[in-house]
Design an enzyme around this catalytic site. Structure first.
Site, PDB file in Angstrom:
ATOM      1  N   THR A 242      61.739  34.863 -30.877  1.00 23.65           N
ATOM      2  CA  THR A 242      63.078  34.285 -30.982  1.00 23.65           C
ATOM      3  C   THR A 242      64.156  35.355 -31.181  1.00 23.65           C
ATOM      4  O   THR A 242      64.072  36.155 -32.115  1.00 23.65           O
ATOM      5  CB  THR A 242      63.123  33.322 -32.196  1.00 23.65           C
ATOM      6  OG1 THR A 242      62.080  32.369 -32.041  1.00 23.65           O
ATOM      7  CG2 THR A 242      64.468  32.624 -32.293  1.00 23.65           C
ATOM      8  N   GLU A 243      65.133  35.372 -30.291  1.00 19.69           N
ATOM      9  CA  GLU A 243      66.292  36.274 -30.403  1.00 19.69           C
ATOM     10  C   GLU A 243      65.868  37.747 -30.512  1.00 19.69           C
ATOM     11  O   GLU A 243      66.555  38.548 -31.135  1.00 19.69           O
ATOM     12  CB  GLU A 243      67.165  35.900 -31.599  1.00 19.69           C
ATOM     13  CG  GLU A 243      67.589  34.422 -31.629  1.00 19.69           C
ATOM     14  CD  GLU A 243      68.679  34.078 -30.618  1.00 19.69           C
ATOM     15  OE1 GLU A 243      69.410  34.998 -30.213  1.00 19.69           O
ATOM     16  OE2 GLU A 243      68.771  32.908 -30.229  1.00 19.69           O
ATOM     17  N   LEU A 244      64.720  38.073 -29.925  1.00 18.60           N
ATOM     18  CA  LEU A 244      64.148  39.428 -29.972  1.00 18.60           C
ATOM     19  C   LEU A 244      63.898  39.926 -31.396  1.00 18.60           C
ATOM     20  O   LEU A 244      63.891  41.131 -31.645  1.00 18.60           O
ATOM     21  CB  LEU A 244      65.016  40.434 -29.189  1.00 18.60           C
ATOM     22  CG  LEU A 244      65.073  40.248 -27.673  1.00 18.60           C
ATOM     23  CD1 LEU A 244      65.845  41.398 -27.030  1.00 18.60           C
ATOM     24  CD2 LEU A 244      63.683  40.176 -27.041  1.00 18.60           C
TER      25      LEU A 244
END
Lengths: 440, 397
Positions: B145-147
Site C-alpha cells: 500500500t502506497e509503497l
C-alpha cells in the site's frame, strides 16, 4: 389580553434553546386565552397572528403591506415549509451563537462547500448564506429594529414582550411609538453565552433593554442575580419565571438501546459555556477503570474540533463518540437511547435540556452553576469544575443500575409537573402587574 | 541501456457515508454506495476507459516492445464489477496482450502490514487469487500500500510463494549517494528491489499541467532527452531501470484530458523506442535483465511514496489517526475471532488506508492533495464517521 411579541427563534424552523422556550411560552399563553402577535426575523414584513392553541404549530401569516397580503392569500402552498420559505424565515438559530462563533462557523462551512465535489453544493451554500448573509448579526438586528415601528403602529396590543438582546431594540422602539409597557425576557446574558466577558456592544444593548423595560423576566434566580450584579437593574422590576419543558411522553417505555453498555450523554452546543471539556476529563477518569461505558457528545459548536482531538489524544478509543449537529427528532432519539445525562455548563441561565433528559427517565447530573438546579430535586448537583466528583458520581450510577433507574424514575415524575402552563400563569401575572390591570 | 518501467496504481476505496451515532446498531450500510458509484463512473469515463484504450493501441502498434504494469486493488475490482464492468473487461483485454504485468498487494489497500501480520498475509493472498481469477496472472512482483516499505516487509513477502521482486519509493535519505536507476536487493538479499525515480515520475503525475513550473510544458522530446541524459551515468554496460510509478488516475483524472496528458503518453513510446538505448520493461524483467550483482539496501525506518515526507505521516501522525488505527485493529481481531464472514468483509473494507488519509490535518489549512481526495468537509468529520462505523461493527459482534 393581547401581546406583541418579538423573538429571534421559533420552531420548527429554528430550534435553539430560545426557540424551545418561546414555543412553550406562546403555547401556554394561548391556552390561557392570551392572544399573541409574533414577530420573527423574517425576510418579508410579516407577523404571525396567533389566536388559538393550534396556531403555535400552524403559524398563520399576515403581511403588513395590504397589497402583499392579497398576493399572499392568493398563493397556494403545498406544505408549511413552502409557506415559510415564501415569507423567508431563517433556518439557523443565531442568538445562541456568539459573534466570533459565526465567523468560525462560516469558515467551516465555506471549507465544506468548496470541497464537496461530488455532491450538490446548493444546500450548503444556503446554510452559509443564512449564517452570514451579506451582513453581520448586528446588521440583521438593525434591520429587524428598523421595522419595529411599522409593527408597533399597525398592530393593536396591550403589552410588548421581547426575548433576549436581539429583539430588545425593537421592543424599545415599539414602546416609544405606542406608549405600551415593555417586558424584557432574559434567557441568557452575554456573560453566559461567551463564557467570559463577551461582546461589549451586546452588553450595552442588554443594559438599555432592561433599563427601558417596565418589567424584566429572568429565567432563574441565578440569572436574576446576574442581572442585578452585572447590569445594576432595579430589583423591583425583576421577576423570576423558571422555564419548563414541552416533552410529553404518554406511554413511557423506558430505555431503548443502541449500545449494550451504559450510555452517558452530553447534549448541547459544544462551546465553552457548556463545559464539554469537564465532561471529557470525567470520561477519561472513568474509562481507565470502566472501559465498558459509552460517552456520547451530541451537538456541534466551536469547541468540537478541540474536544475531538483531545479525546483521541487520551486514546478513549470508540468509547467517546460524537454525533455532530442533531435535529429535534434525533435529539429525542438520543435521549431515549441514553442512561445518564450530564449538564456540565460553566454558566447556564436555565437549562431546558436536563428537564427533557429527565422526562425520558435519564439519571441526571447537573451543574450547580445553572438555573435548572433551583427547580429540580431529583438530580445530582455538582460544581462544574469538580471533575473528580463528577467521575465519582458517574461511577456510582454505573455500578448501581438500580439506584440509577430509581433516580431516573423519580426525576421523570418530578419534571412531569414542570410544565409551561404554570410558568405562563406567572408570565400573565407579570403582564397584569406591568400594565396595572387585573383581568380575570 | 535504460529500461522504462511503468507501474500504474489503480485504486478506489469504499467511501463511508455520514454515519451518526444514531445509525449504530440499525443494520445500516455504512458505505456511501451512491457516491462510490458516482466516483467510479466519473473516473471510468475520464481515465480508466480512455487510457486503457490508448495503451491497448500502443501495445498493438509496437508489437510487444511497449509494456506496462498495473497494481489493481481488490476494492477497485469489486467496484468495477458493481458500477463499471466495462472497465474490468478492458483490463482483461490488456491482460490478453501479454504485455501487461499485474503486481501483488493487499486486497484492501490497507495498512495491515503495520498492525496485524496475519491479516496482512490474508489480504495479500486474497489479492493474488483475485488477480489470477480476473486476469489469469500470478503476481511475481509485490508492492505494498502506497509503497510503504521497511526491512521486515521483504521477509514476509519472501515467505509467500512466488514473489521475487518488490517495489518501493526511492527515498533520498535511504539512498544517500546511490542511484535509484540500479537494481537492488532487500536487506536479506532475497528479493530484487526497484526504487521509484520520483522526480521524473512526479513530473508526469503532479507537475505536468503546472504552468508555474519552469519546465512547463512537458514535451515528449524533452522527457526523452532527460531519460537519455540519465543513461550517461553508467559508463559500463550495466542495465539501468527508470522506474516511473504513479497513480493511474493521473491520466484524465488528476491531469485532465485538456492538459495534453493523453497526447504525451501517445507519443512517448514511439519517440523513446527510436533511441537504441531505451527499452520498456516490466518490474519482473529485472530478474533477467540485471547483468550485475545487485547491492543490498536496508530500510530500517518505514518509507512510502506519500507527501513530501515520504513516510507514514499521511496516515499516522495526529491523535485521531492513532486512535482510529489502534481501535480499528483491536475490533478487527475481535471480528475475526467471532468468525462472522459478513462482519469481516465490512471490517476489511474499513481497513483501506484512505480512511486514515482523510483524517490527516497536515496541510488542511493550505488546501492540498489530502483535501482533494477527501469526500468529507474536514478531517474531524472523516474521523467521526469512521469511529461511528467501526462502533457499529463492534456492536454487531
Amino acid at each position: 389580553m393581547k401581546v406583541l411579541m418579538f423573538t429571534w427563534e421559533f420552531p420548527p424552523l429554528i430550534s435553539g434553546g430560545l426557540g424551545t422556550a418561546c414555543y412553550g411560552i406562546v403555547k401556554g399563553l394561548l391556552k390561557k386565552d392570551v392572544e399573541v402577535d409574533l414577530v420573527l426575523p423574517t425576510k418579508e414584513e410579516v407577523y404571525f397572528p396567533l389566536r388559538k392553541v393550534t396556531d403555535v404549530d400552524d403559524l398563520p401569516v399576515k403581511f403588513i403591506s395590504p397589497s402583499k397580503e392579497i398576493e399572499y392569500s392568493n398563493t397556494v402552498f403545498k406544505t408549511n415549509t413552502e409557506r415559510f420559505r415564501y415569507v423567508g424565515i431563517s433556518s439557523v438559530p443565531e442568538s445562541y451563537i456568539s459573534v466570533s462563533e459565526i465567523q468560525t462557523f462560516y469558515e467551516y462551512f465555506k471549507n465544506f462547500t468548496e470541497r464537496f465535489e461530488y455532491r450538490t453544493k446548493v444546500p450548503f451554500q444556503e446554510i452559509l448564506n443564512n449564517i452570514m448573509g451579506s451582513e453581520s448579526i448586528f446588521e440583521k438586528v438593525k434591520e429587524f429594529t428598523l421595522r419595529a415601528q411599522r409593527y408597533a403602529q399597525t398592530l393593536e396590543y396591550d403589552v410588548i414582550h421581547a426575548h433576549d438582546w436581539l429583539t430588545y431594540p425593537a421592543g424599545i422602539i415599539a414602546k416609544t411609538v405606542s406608549g405600551r409597557k415593555l417586558v424584557c425576557h432574559m434567557h441568557a446574558t452575554e456573560f453566559d453565552r461567551s463564557g467570559g466577558a463577551g461582546d461589549e456592544r451586546i452588553h450595552k444593548i442588554e443594559y438599555s433593554g432592561m433599563t427601558e423595560a417596565d418589567s424584566v423576566i429572568a429565567v432563574s434566580r441565578y440569572t436574576a442575580e446576574m442581572v442585578i450584579s452585572r447590569y445594576q437593574i432595579d430589583t423591583g422590576k425583576i421577576n423570576v419565571v423558571h422555564n419548563a419543558h414541552n416533552i410529553d411522553i404518554k406511554n413511557f417505555e423506558g430505555r431503548k438501546r443502541i449500545f449494550k453498555d451504559p450510555v452517558i450523554l452530553f447534549l448541547g452546543r459544544i462551546t465553552l459555556q457548556k463545559g464539554p471539556d469537564y465532561f471529557l476529563e470525567a470520561a477519561r477518569i472513568i474509562l481507565e477503570k470502566y472501559p465498558r461505558v459509552r460517552f456520547v457528545m451530541a451537538g456541534a459548536g466551536d469547541m468540537e474540533k478541540k474536544i475531538v482531538h483531545k479525546s483521541a489524544k487520551y486514546r478513549l478509543k470508540n468509547r467517546f463518540l460524537f454525533t455532530g449537529f442533531l435535529n429535534a427528532a434525533h435529539v429525542a432519539e438520543m435521549f431515549a437511547n441514553s442512561d445518564i445525562y450530564v449538564l456540565s455548563s460553566v454558566s447556564e441561565p436555565f437549562g431546558i435540556a436536563p428537564l427533557e433528559a429527565m422526562s425520558y427517565g435519564l439519571a441526571t447530573i447537573i451543574s450547580k452553576q445553572s438555573g435548572v438546579a433551583e427547580v429540580i430535586e431529583n438530580a445530582i448537583k455538582i460544581d462544574f469544575w469538580d471533575v473528580q466528583l463528577l467521575a465519582d458520581e458517574l461511577i456510582r450510577l454505573i455500578e448501581d443500575p438500580v439506584a440509577r433507574k430509581e433516580l431516573g424514575e423519580k426525576g421523570r415524575h418530578e419534571v412531569e409537573l414542570i410544565k409551561w402552563d404554570k410558568a405562563c400563569e406567572e408570565i400573565i401575572k407579570v403582564y397584569e402587574k406591568t400594565i396595572g390591570r387585573i383581568e380575570k | 541501456m535504460i529500461n522504462l518501467v511503468f507501474y500504474f496504481q489503480v485504486h478506489q476505496p469504499y467511501r463511508i457515508k455520514n454515519f451518526s451515532v444514531l445509525d449504530i446498531g440499525k443494520g445500516k450500510d455504512c458505505f456511501d454506495d451512491e457516491l462510490n458509484a458516482e466516483v467510479m463512473r466519473k473516473v471510468a469515463n475520464k481515465c480508466y476507459l480512455p487510457t486503457n484504450k490508448l495503451l491497448l493501441k500502443l501495445i498493438d502498434k509496437y508489437e510487444g516492445k511497449f509494456k506496462v504494469s498495473f497494481s489493481i486493488t481488490g476494492t477497485a475490482i469489486e467496484q468495477f464489477r458493481k458500477y463499471a464492468p466495462e472497465v474490468l473487461y478492458s483490463f482483461r483485454d490488456l491482460a490478453k496482450t501479454n504485455c501487461v504485468e499485474f503486481l501483488g498487494e493487499t486486497y484492501y489497500h490497507s495498512l495491515s502490514f503495520l498492525y496485524d501480520k496475519n491479516e496482512f498475509i490474508d489480504q495479500v493472498r486474497m489479492h493474488r487469487e483475485t488477480i489470477k481469477k480476473e486476469f489469469g496472472f500470478s503476481p511475481i512482483t509485490f508492492r505494498n500500500t502506497e509503497l510503504i516499505y521497511q526491512d521486515s516487509l521483504s521477509d514476509y513477502i519472501w515467505e509467500e510463494e512466488g514473489f521475487k521482486v518488490i517495489l518501493t519509493e526511492g527515498v533520498d535519505r535511504i539512498l544517500d549517494w546511490r542511484s535509484p536507476l540500479y537494481t537492488y536487493k532487500d536487506w536479506s538479499k532475497n528479493l530484487y528491489m526497484l526504487l521509484k525515480f520520483y522526480s521524473l515520475s512526479d513530473d508526469i503525475a503532479f507537475r505536468f499541467s503546472n504552468k508555474g513550473w519552469v519546465e512547463y510544458p512537458l514535451t515528449v522530446d524533452k522527457f526523452v532527452k532527460w531519460i537519455l541524459d540519465l543513461n550517461l551515468i553508467e559508463k559500463g554496460k550495466k542495465n539501468l531501470f527508470l522506474n516511473l510509478f504513479m497513480d493511474y488516475e493521473t491520466f484524465g483524472e488528476h491531469q485532465w484530458e485538456e492538459t495534453g496528458i493523453f497526447e504525451f503518453m501517445h507519443h512517448l513510446p514511439g519517440k523513446a523506442l527510436k533511441s537504441r538505448n531505451i527499452e520498456f520493461a516490466w518490474p519482473s524483467d529485472i530478474i533477467e535483465k540485471t547483468n550485475y550483482q545487485p547491492e543490498s539496501i536496508s530500510f530500517p525506518e518505514p518509507v512510502s511514496w506519500a507527501d513530501m515526507e515520504r513516510d507514514l505521516s499521511a496516515w499516522r501522525e495526529n491523535d485521531m489517526q492513532y486512535n482510529a488505527l489502534e481501535t480499528f485493529y483491536d475490533i478487527l481481531s475481535r471480528v475475526k475471532a467471532s468468525g462472522n464472514p459478513e462482519l469481516l468483509e465490512i471490517a476489511r473494507k474499513l481497513s483501506t488506508s484512505d480512511h486514515f488519509y482523510y483524517m490527516s490535518t497536515k496541510y488542511f489549512q493550505d488546501g492540498d492533495v489530502h483535501k482533494y481526495f477527501s469526500p468529507y468537509g474536514s478531517p474531524e468529520t472523516g474521523y467521526r464517521n469512521f469511529m461511528n462505523a467501526i462502533t457499529d461493527l463492534e456492536e454487531r459482534i
